[in-house]
Scaffold this active site. Structure first.
Site, PDB file in Angstrom:
ATOM      1  N   GLN A   1      85.487   6.624   9.277  1.00 22.36           N
ATOM      2  CA  GLN A   1      84.570   5.470   9.576  1.00 22.36           C
ATOM      3  C   GLN A   1      83.160   5.734   9.873  1.00 22.36           C
ATOM      4  O   GLN A   1      82.445   4.795  10.137  1.00 22.36           O
ATOM      5  CB  GLN A   1      85.156   4.460  10.608  1.00 22.36           C
ATOM      6  CG  GLN A   1      86.587   4.220  10.685  1.00 22.36           C
ATOM      7  CD  GLN A   1      87.161   3.368  11.522  1.00 22.36           C
ATOM      8  OE1 GLN A   1      88.407   3.546  11.994  1.00 22.36           O
ATOM      9  NE2 GLN A   1      86.586   2.422  12.295  1.00 22.36           N
TER      10      GLN A   1
ATOM     11  N   ARG B   1      90.564  -1.748  16.837  1.00 19.97           N
ATOM     12  CA  ARG B   1      90.083  -3.185  16.610  1.00 19.97           C
ATOM     13  C   ARG B   1      89.352  -3.919  17.785  1.00 19.97           C
ATOM     14  O   ARG B   1      89.694  -5.187  18.103  1.00 19.97           O
ATOM     15  CB  ARG B   1      90.851  -4.158  15.954  1.00 19.97           C
ATOM     16  CG  ARG B   1      90.432  -5.110  15.112  1.00 19.97           C
ATOM     17  CD  ARG B   1      91.315  -5.818  13.934  1.00 19.97           C
ATOM     18  NE  ARG B   1      90.309  -6.657  13.052  1.00 19.97           N
ATOM     19  CZ  ARG B   1      90.866  -7.270  12.088  1.00 19.97           C
ATOM     20  NH1 ARG B   1      92.206  -7.266  11.764  1.00 19.97           N
ATOM     21  NH2 ARG B   1      90.064  -8.216  11.498  1.00 19.97           N
ATOM     22  N   CYS B   2      88.615  -3.248  18.462  1.00 18.52           N
ATOM     23  CA  CYS B   2      87.784  -3.881  19.591  1.00 18.52           C
ATOM     24  C   CYS B   2      86.599  -3.078  20.061  1.00 18.52           C
ATOM     25  O   CYS B   2      86.935  -1.923  19.702  1.00 18.52           O
ATOM     26  CB  CYS B   2      88.674  -4.240  21.005  1.00 18.52           C
ATOM     27  SG  CYS B   2      89.055  -2.815  21.814  1.00 18.52           S
TER      28      CYS B   2
ATOM     29  N   GLU C   1      86.595  -8.204  15.309  1.00 19.37           N
ATOM     30  CA  GLU C   1      87.621  -8.002  16.263  1.00 19.37           C
ATOM     31  C   GLU C   1      87.972  -9.122  17.165  1.00 19.37           C
ATOM     32  O   GLU C   1      88.968  -9.040  17.751  1.00 19.37           O
ATOM     33  CB  GLU C   1      87.140  -6.812  17.064  1.00 19.37           C
ATOM     34  CG  GLU C   1      87.014  -5.488  16.079  1.00 19.37           C
ATOM     35  CD  GLU C   1      86.078  -4.438  16.582  1.00 19.37           C
ATOM     36  OE1 GLU C   1      85.236  -5.003  17.488  1.00 19.37           O
ATOM     37  OE2 GLU C   1      86.348  -3.404  16.375  1.00 19.37           O
TER      38      GLU C   1
END
Ligand code: CDP
Length: 782
Positions: free
Chosen positions: A214, A364-365, A734
Site C-alpha cells: 500500500q 480499515r481505520c 473507513e
C-alpha cells in the site's frame, strides 16, 4: 464533447473495465521467464528453540534448488529487519521462533507446487519453550520473557491528557460508569494474499520488486536503508504495486517473504515469486485490534458528561510492528472523546509482547480509531442506561455543538467541522426511531427481545500535518503530478496506491472539476516508484484528504499558467480574464475565450516568448489539519430467545464525508465498510489456546460474512465540507468499519438491558448471547 464528470458525478469506475473482464494484473498473474518460486517453512510451536534444520530430503526433491535459513541471511546481515515502529523483526530466525507459523526457512524451487513439496520435506528439530499468550500475565513479575533482547514484556507506556484534572472530575462526579471492553484480534482477510516478484538484474545492479504494498515509496526507501551495505541504492530499486486485491492496512508492513524473495533473486540471478497461501496469510500476517480497554466516564445526573478516563493494554505479539505514526505508538486512539464535549480526559496505553504474530496494524481505520470509537460509543450507552436516559437524547445533550467548530477536544485534536445533531436526527427520521421505541416496549411486554443501538462516531483521517506525522521519519505528505498533453488530454500520477477504492476514477474527477478536461481524457497512474512522485501511500483514509488535495492544488497551478497562455492568445491582460470550468474568456466578452484544450496545444506550439513550454505541475501536499468525517448509525435487532441468534432487522447509516467526489463510489465504500464492521461484531475473532496455537487459519474456522448473513444497508448523508481541504472533502474509506460495530453491540445490549446486562464483548456469537440470557434465566427452553 465528452462529459466532464467533475465533483458529484457518479461516474462508473474506469478500473472495472479490466476487473470485470478478468484482466486485472495481480502479483500471482506475473510470469517472468526463468522465474523461481519461494515457499516458506513455518513453526508449529509458539515458542521453541530450533535445534537443527534437516534439508537433505527437501534438496533431494526434483525441482527444489535451495533451502534458505536464518544463518544464510545473517551472512548478508539481512536476517532481521526494522518494523514500522522501529522495533526488530526476524526475517528468518537464527535459533528461536517466537510465534506459531513464524517463518523458519525458505524453499526455492522451479514451480510453486514443488516449492510446497520442498517445504513438506524439510524436517526441523525443535525444543518447545514456555509460552506467554495472555498480555496481562506477560506483565506480571517473573513472567516468561518473549524477547531475549529486551528487559521485560512491557514495550512502552503512553499517556495523553490531564490526569490531575480528570481524576478530580471523577472524584467530584455525581455519576461514574466503568466497563472492561475487549476488542479481539481480527484479520483483514483481503481477497488477495501477500506476495511479490523480485527481479535482480546483475548486469546493471537494478532490483525490480512487484509487490502487494500500500506504500511503494516508503518500501523502496526502507529496502535501500536495509540493503544499502550490499550496494543496493535507492535509484536502483524500483517498487511496483500492480493491481491489489484489498489491503485494509494489512499490506502496509513488510513481511519476511519479501526480503527472502529479494535475497533469493540476488543470489540466484533469477526472478523469484513468493505468494502466500490462505493459511500463511491468516496465521502469520499482521493483525488488527487486540485492545483490552478499561473505560470510565464521569458526569452529572442530568446526563452532562464531564470527564473520560481509559486505560488500555495493547497486545502487539512478539514485535511492535504496528503501523502507527512514530509520535503516536497507540495511533490516534486519543480521538476517543468522540463526538462529545468533555472538559477533561486522560488515557493510558501499554504495549505488551506476547508469543503471537505481530499485531496492531490499522485495519480499515486511521490507526487506532476503531478501538477508540467502539469504546466511547459503547460507554455513551452504558452511561445513558445508568441514568435511565434515552441514548439518542443523551447524545444530543452531549454532542459538540455545530457552532463550536473548529473545536479543540480535551485531548488536543482540532476538529475541522461537524454537525452531529443533524446526522443523528436524519438517521432517527429515516428509521422511525420514536415508533421503534414504542414497538420495543410492546414486544418486551410479549416477551420478545428487540433492541435499538446508536453509534454517533467521529473519525479522524488524512495523516497528516507533517509536523506531527511521520512513519520511520518519513513525513506524511502526499503528491500529485499532472501533465497536460498538446491535444488537451492528461496523465496524472500519485504517491498513493488504490487497493480497490477507485482512485483511477475519482482522482480524474477532481482534476476534471478544476481544469475542465473531461475525466475520460485523464489517465491516472499510481504505484510505480520510477514514475510516480514520492508519497506515503494509501491507508487510514488518507488518499482523498491528502493526495486528493494535491490533485486540486496541482490543477490550480496548471490553471495559473494556462491563464498566462490564454492572455497571450487573446492578446488580453491576464487581469481581464475570467475562468469558467474548462475555459478562460475576456470579462464582459464571453465569446472571446480559449478552451483548456486550445491552451494546452498552445503550450507546446505557441506559448509566449520567455515562458517555459509544456503544461504540467506537481504538488506535494502537507495538510494543515486532519479531516473529521462523522456519522450516525442506528441498528435494530431481534434476538431469538431459543438460540441466541441476533437478527439485524434494519441498519441505517448516515455518513458525512464533506463534499462527495463520486457518490456511487462513496456508497460502495460505505457498503463494504459496514460489512467489515458487521463481521467483527458478529463472527470474526482470532484466538489462541494456552500453548499459543492459533484458531482460525482458514475460512472454515475464521468466519467471514457472505451475502446471506449481511444485513441490508440503508444509507443517508449530510454534507459538512472540510473548511481547510481545497475541495471540502473528507476521507470516507473507513468510516463505516469504524462506526458500525458499536451500533450493533448497543442494539444487543439494549435488547437485554432489562435483564441487567450492560455490556457484551464482540463477536456476539449466538452461543455468547444465549449464555448471557441463560445466566439471567431469560432463554426459552424446549
Ligand atoms: O485512502 P482511501 O482511498 O482508502 O480512502 P478515501 O480517501 O476515503 O477514498 C476512498 C474512495 O472514496 C476514493 O475513491 C475516493 O476518491 C472516494 N471519495 C469520494 O468520492 N468523496 C469523498 N469525500 C471521499 C472519498
Amino acid at each position: 464533447m465528452a462529459e466532464i464528470h467533475g465533483l458529484g458525478s457518479s461516474r462508473k469506475r474506469v478500473e472495472d473495465a479490466r476487473f470485470i473482464r478478468g484482466q486485472g494484473n495481480y502479483i500471482d498473474d506475473f510470469k517472468l521467464p526463468g522465474m523461481l518460486h519461494l515457499d516458506i517453512v513455518r513453526s508449529p510451536y509458539a515458542h521453541a528453540k530450533i535445534k537443527k534444520i534437516h534439508t537433505e530430503k527437501a534438496l533431494a526433491t526434483p525441482g527444489v534448488l535451495a533451502v534458505i535459513d536464518g544463518p544464510t541471511l545473517q551472512k548478508y546481515n539481512v536476517h532481521n529487519m526494522p518494523t514500522l515502529m522501529s522495533d526488530t523483526q526476524m526475517v528468518l530466525p537464527l535459533d528461536t521462533v517466537k510465534y506459531q507459523y513464524q517463518e523458519v526457512a525458505g524453499v526455492l524451487a522451479t514451480d510453486r507446487y514443488t516449492a510446497a513439496d520442498g517445504v513438506a520435506a524439510v524436517e526441523v528439530d525443535y525444543e518447545p519453550l514456555p509460552v506467554v499468550v495472555d498480555p496481562f500475565k506477560a506483565l506480571l513479575p517473573g513472567a516468561q520473557k518473549v524477547r531475549d533482547d529486551k528487559d521485560s514484556n512491557h514495550i512502552w507506556h503512553w499517556e495523553w491528557g490531564d490526569k490531575e484534572k480528570t481524576d478530580k472530575d471523577f472524584e467530584n462526579a455525581e455519576v461514574t460508569v466503568k466497563e472492561n471492553i475487549y476488542i479481539p484480534r481480527i484479520h483483514v482477510s483481503s481477497i488477495e494474499t501477500c506476495g511479490c516478484v523480485a527481479k535482480w538484474d546483475a548486469t546493471n545492479g537494478h532490483l525490480t520488486l512487484w509487490m502487494t504494498t500500500q506504500a511503494p515509496h516508503a518500501i523502496r526507501t526502507v529496502v535501500a536503508l536495509i540493503t544499502g551495505h550490499l550496494g543496493l541504492s535507492e535509484e536502483k530499486i524500483r517498487v511496483i504495486s500492480p493491481d491489489i486485491g484489498g489491503g485494509f492496512g494489512g499490506k502496509v508492513p513488510a513481511y519476511p517473504g519479501y526480503v527472502i524473495a529479494v535475497a533469493a533473486s540476488i543470489v540466484t540471478g533469477a526472478p523469484v515469486k513468493w505468494i502466500e497461501d490462505r493459511t500463511d496469510n491468516l496465521a502469520a500476517d499482521s493483525f488488527g485490534r487486540d485492545y483490552h480497554i478499561t473505560a470510565e466516564l464521569a458526569g452529572k445526573k442530568d446526563g452532562t458528561l464531564t470527564a473520560l478516563r481509559f486505560k488500555t493494554i495493547a497486545d502487539h505479539g512478539y514485535t511492535d510492528a504496528a503501523a502507527n505514526p512514530s509520535k503516536f505508538p497507540a495511533g490516534l486512539f486519543h480521538i476517543c472523546t468522540g463526538s462529545y464535549d468533555f472538559k477533561n480526559a486522560f488515557i493510558e496505553v501499554d504495549g505488551v509482547y506476547t508469543n503471537k504474530p505481530p499485531g496492531g496494524i490499522a485495519y480499515r481505520c486511521s490507526f487506532r480509531v476503531t478501538e477508540a470509537v467502539h469504546a466511547i460509543e459503547r460507554m455513551a450507552d452504558v452511561y445513558a442506561l445508568k441514568i435511565g436516559m434515552d441514548p439518542a437524547e443523551f447524545r444530543m445533550k452531549n454532542f459538540i455543538k455545530p457552532e463550536a467548530f473548529p473545536y479543540t477536544s480535551a485531548l488536543g485534536w482540532e476538529y475541522d467541522s461537524g454537525n452531529y445533531p443533524a446526522a443523528l436526527r436524519k438517521a432517527m427520521d429515516m428509521i422511525g426511531y420514536e415508533d421503534l421505541r414504542k414497538e420495543q416496549k410492546e414486544k418486551l411486554a410479549r416477551g420478545e427481545f428487540m433492541g435499538i443501538g446508536i453509534s454517533s462516531f467521529t473519525e479522524i483521517v488524512g495523516a497528516g500535518p507533517s509536523k506531527h506525522f511521520d512513519i520511520l521519519g518519513l513525513k506524511m505528505f502526499d503528491s500529485c503530478e499532472i501533465r497536460v498533453h498538446p491535444t488537451g488530454k492528461a496523465i496524472a500520477r500519485f504517491g498513493t496506491k488504490s487497493q480497490g477504492q477507485g482512485h483511477e476514477t475519482t482522482y480524474a474527477q477532481i482534476i476534471a472539476e478544476e481544469l475542465g478536461i473531461p475525466a475520460d481524457h485523464i489517465k491516472v497512474e499510481e504505484g510505480d516508484t520510477d514514475t510516480a512522485p514520492y508519497g506515503l501511500g494509501t491507508y487510514a483514509s488518507r488518499s482523498t484528504p491528502v493526495a486528493g488535495a494535491a490533485a486540486a492544488i496541482a490543477s490550480r497551478k496548471i490553471r495559473e499558467k494556462a491563464k498566462k497562455i490564454a492572455a497571450h492568445l487573446l492578446e488580453a491582460n491576464e487581469d481581464d480574464l475570467e475562468w469558467e470550468r474548462g475555459r478562460f474568456f475576456v470579462k464582459g466578452s464571453p465569446d472571446q475565450g480559449k478552451t483548456i484544450q486550445e491552451i494546452a496545444f498552445a503550450a507546446y506550439t505557441n506559448h509566449p516568448q520567455g515562458m517555459e513550454g509544456g503544461l504540467e505541475a506537481v504538488n506535494y501536499y502537507d495538510p494543515p489539519n486532519l479531516t473529521y468525517p462523522f456519522g450516525s448509525y442506528i441498528c435494530v435487532v431481534d434476538i431469538d430467545r431459543g438460540t441466541g441468534q441476533v437478527k439485524i432487522r434494519r441498519f441505517v447509516a448516515v455518513d458525512d464525508c464533506g463534499v462527495r467526489i463520486n457518490p456511487m463510489i462513496v456508497e460502495g465504500q460505505i457498503h463494504g465498510g459496514l460489512t467489515m464492521g458487521f463481521a467483527p461484531a458478529m463472527m470474526e475473532e482470532i484466538s489462541y489456546d494456552v500453548d499459543g496455537n492459533v484458531h482460525g487459519t482458514n475460512f472454515m474456522d475464521y468466519l467471514l460474512p457472505t451475502a446471506v448473513e449481511t444485513p441490508k444497508w440503508e444509507l443517508g448523508e449530510t454534507v459538512t465540507p472540510s473548511p481547510h481541504h481545497p475541495i471540502g472533502a473528507k476521507g470516507v474509506g473507513e468510516s463505516a468499519t469504524v462506526g458500525a460495530p458499536a451500533a450493533i453491540v448497543n442494539a444487543v445490549v439494549d435488547a437485554l438491558s432489562h435483564l441487567g446486562v450492560t455490556t457484551i464483548d464482540i463477536p456476539m456469537t449466538p452461543r455468547k448471547v444465549w449464555e448471557l440470557m441463560h445466566k439471567h434465566g431469560a432463554t426459552l427452553e424446549e
